[in-house]
Design an enzyme around this catalytic site. Structure first.
Site, PDB file in Angstrom:
ATOM      1  N   HIS A   2      56.088  -9.805 121.502  1.00  0.00           N
ATOM      2  CA  HIS A   2      55.286 -10.310 122.613  1.00  0.00           C
ATOM      3  C   HIS A   2      54.158 -11.222 122.121  1.00  0.00           C
ATOM      4  CE1 HIS A   2      52.465  -9.397 126.247  1.00  0.00           C
ATOM      5  NE2 HIS A   2      53.023 -10.576 126.353  1.00  0.00           N
ATOM      6  N   HIS A  46      52.972 -15.717 122.662  1.00  0.00           N
ATOM      7  CA  HIS A  46      51.589 -16.184 122.865  1.00  0.00           C
ATOM      8  C   HIS A  46      51.072 -17.001 121.686  1.00  0.00           C
ATOM      9  CE1 HIS A  46      50.183 -13.962 126.526  1.00  0.00           C
ATOM     10  NE2 HIS A  46      51.285 -13.266 126.266  1.00  0.00           N
ATOM     11  N   HIS A  53      59.226 -15.112 127.100  1.00  0.00           N
ATOM     12  CA  HIS A  53      58.019 -14.363 127.451  1.00  0.00           C
ATOM     13  C   HIS A  53      58.262 -13.464 128.654  1.00  0.00           C
ATOM     14  CE1 HIS A  53      54.086 -13.754 129.495  1.00  0.00           C
ATOM     15  NE2 HIS A  53      53.769 -13.377 128.279  1.00  0.00           N
ATOM     16  N   ASN A  98      57.586  -9.425 128.583  1.00  0.00           N
ATOM     17  CA  ASN A  98      56.289  -9.125 129.186  1.00  0.00           C
ATOM     18  C   ASN A  98      56.394  -8.341 130.484  1.00  0.00           C
ATOM     19  OD1 ASN A  98      53.245  -9.608 129.371  1.00  0.00           O
ATOM     20  ND2 ASN A  98      53.971 -10.369 131.344  1.00  0.00           N
ATOM     21  N   ILE A 127      50.092 -14.932 131.606  1.00  0.00           N
ATOM     22  CA  ILE A 127      49.385 -13.651 131.629  1.00  0.00           C
ATOM     23  C   ILE A 127      49.712 -12.921 130.343  1.00  0.00           C
ATOM     24  CG2 ILE A 127      51.229 -12.380 132.749  1.00  0.00           C
ATOM     25  CD1 ILE A 127      47.429 -11.894 133.286  1.00  0.00           C
TER      26      ILE A 127
END
Length: 881
Positions: A537, A542, A728, A732, A881
């Protein structure tokens, strides 16, 4: 050398440039024409309410002639006296600002008129300058010119905060929605294009302010707080062989007084860390984020609450206690304890954390994994299924040698090879031998040994007590995975070089053996949870995408077609990453408090980043590398899955193919040949900076595409979009549905496997549920972790999903717009096929024993209702997010 006569040189020069920069002065001038403009903007709002003081000041400024002005810039005629920049029209001002009152709600758009006097000889406007002479900033969404002769309408998609003019050392320039390669840019717009990029790069020094629009790089030197002591010091990640890492966005904050290599941090509760203003959440999203974060921030950052919990609620005694989090919450402490909380914590915060029934504290939504069946998560089938359709379906790989071997350096770590034997596994292999299973592609492994072992000795000096693990599974004829053995390993007590001390556990259905097997699965799940959060993750989506965002804004003009292609996939990412560094992944932050590597979490992710490979992020490449698929040109995606019912891979390959087809069609319009790729100066600068700076610690790796061909451009853009959107989404938005019930995905283990003859072993025999709950994540950490993943798993109500565009006028080019419509239609067709697969009872991994359909890669493109919350479905365009 011949030269023009001095008295005529300027006139002759103008004639010489006339074909490029416009008509000569001898040609007749056409009379000016009124062009009507429509401006859509949002005035400055503060937490959902218009800033009344700023509004009054802005009206006073208007009365004294200090309004908002616009000047059109010709895309066809140069001004030789202004460096061959496009000729400017006369300044025009927004109309009716004083009399126009906007809604008090956040995100309220207001439309204003503006009338331009435009000399028709200047041709079509290609840009405009805006100057804000008000007291406060506004968000400029779009400008539309309604009646440009022969060109109406002309669209400018701006989506940018415009601060008062005195905040800038340059003019704010916005371009039309027409895309140009650098070499094809109209001459009057070239300097404006180049200067805008220079402004966005900044000068590399100084502390950046909210109105700065600078995109720049920094190391991860902002996580530690060394002034608090050595326990809060953290190594600088990035810029060294020991701790390589992707770059983050620069803030320019001053060095820490205790350690000049560490950047000073903001006040712990501050969420005002610098990112370029246009990269921040909009008002609606930020308000929602703050609201949903209150309980998480309150629990994490206020030690008085933790002290109260430690004294009153320390453990979950039964699984019913855990279920009370969702069905009834936790009973509030008694009056005496509440009074103690009031003394140390703002009562408004306590009231916010108290749910509406007034009696219960922290009542969470019911996680999907226990909605239909409260105990199905404990089955071996569900344990294996979640490696294919859970929140971390990107690690399992095919076992091609037995026993599994280690790649750790034997001189440093001794013998780290597996101790699992044929006798351990063959008794549960449905009559197959190990050799037969390997030959027929039936053995798979979830391997969390090598990544954890180098850190395990240090990790286990904290409150954590955990193992490195290997889990071997059999692919059965019905498509399900059957766990065969779990190996738990610790470093040798005489030193790392002595190798691993390992124990192997196999399935058991009754007695103490059944309880031990459940614990073994929990230890494996703890490892998988930590690896998921840190690597699958955080690192692999990110962190790795942030340098792409910075490089794109620094090197690709908003006029560039690749900027237009990629920009939607970068929305909100810089902001969520900055918030993560402030309150989640920092020393003592939520992640360190809730995930087992604790203070070594980010350092461990740095070690794993050493082996990150950009090209391997392509889904087909990843599946082949993990042995889950083999190349097969007869298949639509070019690969054949060896686990046919692998929901993440099946749905993912269809999404990947749709993205790839869209990227190829879009890019081919602007790059019909390899020479176009090679000759694009901005594209080449972008790729060079990305490799050498953004991911500079891996700049010498041979796998980087050279960016010399169409195929390399297609490949790079497809991977970027895949990471930012579908990958993602897959890792997520399933966090709360699967891990919101923490016994299913524990994040910490607090004691080792009980040994016969110990009180812990006796407790495991007499009360296995209590022993299980005392081993996994403690109650306070559970509350903390569940609060966090509830926030991270929510879709915003303003989400823009894959296959959607924020503005219908995102480009002026018809063929790319038509290609995008085909892309959207393809995603809608994929939605239908996903539903059909989920309804197919023979595909047992699609729903599993918990009866939870796999929807994490359901695009949700056809959803225009702006449904938000814990939907468990939908692929946002970006890591938002």
């Amino acid at each position: 050398m011949a030269i023009f006569p001095p008295c005529h040189s300027s006139e002759m020069l103008e004639k010489l440039l006339g074909s490029v920069c416009g008509k000569t002065r001898d040609e007749p001038k056409i009379e000016e024409k009124k062009i009507r403009g429509r401006v859509v903007l949002m005035k400055k709002n503060v937490m959902d309410v218009t800033d009344v003081g700023a509004s009054v000041l802005d009206r006073i400024h208007e009365i004294f002639g200090r309004g908002v002005s616009f000047q059109l810039i010709s895309a066809e005629k140069c001004d030789l006296a202004n460096g061959k920049r496009g000729k400017l029209g006369k300044e025009a001002f927004l109309e009716d600002w004083v009399s126009r009152f906007t809604s008090l709600t956040a995100e309220a758009e207001a439309t204003f008129d503006v009338s331009f006097n435009w000399d028709e000889s200047l041709g079509v406007p290609g840009a405009f300058i805006v100057r804000n002479h008000h007291h406060s900033q506004f968000y400029l969404k779009t400008v539309t010119l309604e009646d440009v002769p022969g060109h109406s309408p002309v669209h400018f998609v701006c989506n940018s905060w415009v601060y008062p003019a005195h905040r800038y050392k340059y003019d704010r320039v916005f371009f039309t929605n027409k895309a140009y390669l650098p070499s094809d840019t109209p001459e009057p717009l070239r300097l404006y294009r180049e200067e805008e990029l220079i402004n966005l790069r900044g000068n590399g020094s100084g502390m950046l302010k909210e109105w700065d629009r600078v995109y720049d790089y920094a190391y991860y030197n902002d996580l530690g707080s060394p002034e608090k002591g050595k326990d809060y010091a953290r190594p600088v990640l990035g810029g060294s062989k020991d701790y390589p890492y992707p770059r983050r966005g620069r803030t320019g904050r001053r060095p820490n007084k205790k350690d000049p290599n560490t950047e000073s941090r903001l006040f712990l509760l501050s969420l005002n860390t610098y990112v370029p203003r246009d990269e921040k959440f909009n008002q609606v999203k930020f308000s929602d984020f703050i609201g949903y974060s209150l309980k998480s921030i309150g629990q994490v950052l206020i030690p008085e609450i933790k002290a109260v919990f430690d004294k009153t609620i320390n453990e979950f005694d039964t699984f019913e206690d855990v279920l009370n989090l969702y069905e009834g919450g936790i009973k509030l402490p008694d009056g005496h304890t509440l009074q103690k909380i009031r003394e140390h914590v703002p009562w408004e915060l306590v009231r916010e954390l108290t749910r509406s029934d007034g009696e219960r504290f922290l009542k969470f939504p019911m996680p999907d994994v226990i909605k239909e069946d409260r105990t199905a998560w404990r089955t071996d089938e569900e344990f294996g299924r979640e490696m294919l359709a859970g929140v971390n379906p990107v690690v399992i790989r095919r076992l091609q040698e037995f026993p599994p071997t280690s790649k750790l350096d034997p001189q440093a770590y001794g013998n780290q090879n597996s101790t699992i034997t044929r006798e351990h596994v063959e008794k549960n292999m449905n009559g197959l031998t190990v050799d037969e299973a390997i030959e027929n592609n039936k053995l798979f492994i979830l391997d969390h040994h090598d990544a954890l072992m180098p850190y395990l000795r240090r990790i286990n000096t904290t409150t954590t007590k955990t193992y490195a693990s290997r889990t071997i599974l059999l692919l059965q004829d019905d498509g399900t995975l059957k766990p065969l053995a779990i190996e738990l390993s610790l470093p040798h007590e005489d030193g790392d070089e002595q190798g691993a001390v390992s124990e192997v556990f196999t399935p058991c259905d009754e007695g103490i053996g059944s309880s031990i097997w459940q614990l073994a699965k929990a230890y494996a799940a703890v490892n998988d949870s930590g690896y998921h959060q840190l690597i699958s993750h955080w690192l692999n989506t990110h962190a790795v995408i942030e340098p792409f965002i910075i490089a794109t804004n620094r090197q690709l003009s908003v006029l560039h077609p690749i900027f237009k292609l990629l920009k939607p996939h970068f929305r909100d990412t810089l902001h969520i990453n900055a918030l993560a560094r402030q309150i989640l992944i920092n020393a003592g932050g939520v992640l360190e408090r809730t995930v087992f590597p604790a203070r070594y979490a980010l350092e461990m992710s740095s070690a794993i980043y050493k082996n990150w490979n950009f090209t391997e992020q392509a889904l087909p490449h990843d599946l082949i590398k993990r042995g889950i698929a083999v190349p097969d040109p007869t298949q639509p995606q070019g690969v054949r899955l060896l686990i046919e019912d692998y929901p993440f891979a099946v749905d993912g390959l269809e999404i990947w193919s749709a993205i790839e087809a869209w990227v190829k069609e879009y890019c081919s319009f602007y790059y019909p040949t390899d020479e176009k790729v090679q000759g694009d100066s901005e594209l080449q600068s972008w790729w060079k900076e990305l490799r050498e700076v953004g991911h500079g610690d891996l700049k010498d790796e041979p796998w980087w595409p050279k960016m010399q061909t169409q195929e390399e451009l297609f490949q790079a853009c497809t991977i970027i979009i895949w990471i930012a959107s579908a990958l993602h989404a897959a890792v997520n938005f399933g966090q709360y549905p699967y891990a919101g019930y923490l016994p299913n995905r524990p994040t910490v283990s607090r004691r080792f496997m009980p040994k016969p003859g110990t009180p812990e072993y006796a407790e495991l025999e007499s009360n296995p549920d209590a022993a299980f709950l005392k081993t996994i994540t403690a109650q306070f950490q559970t509350l903390l972790g569940v609060s966090l993943i509830e926030i991270l798993s929510r879709h915003s109500t303003d989400e823009v999903y894959l296959g959607q565009q924020e503005s219908p006028n995102w480009t002026a080019d018809d063929q790319p717009r038509e290609a995008f419509e085909r892309f959207s239609a393809a995603l809608v067709e994929i939605e239908t096929r996903i539903i059909d697969r989920n309804n197919d009872g023979e595909l047992r991994n699609r729903t599993g024993p918990v009866k939870m359909p796999y929807m994490l890669l359901y695009p949700n493109t056809s959803n225009n209702s702006k449904e938000g919350g814990l939907t468990g479905k939908g692929i946002p365009n970006s890591i938002s997010i």
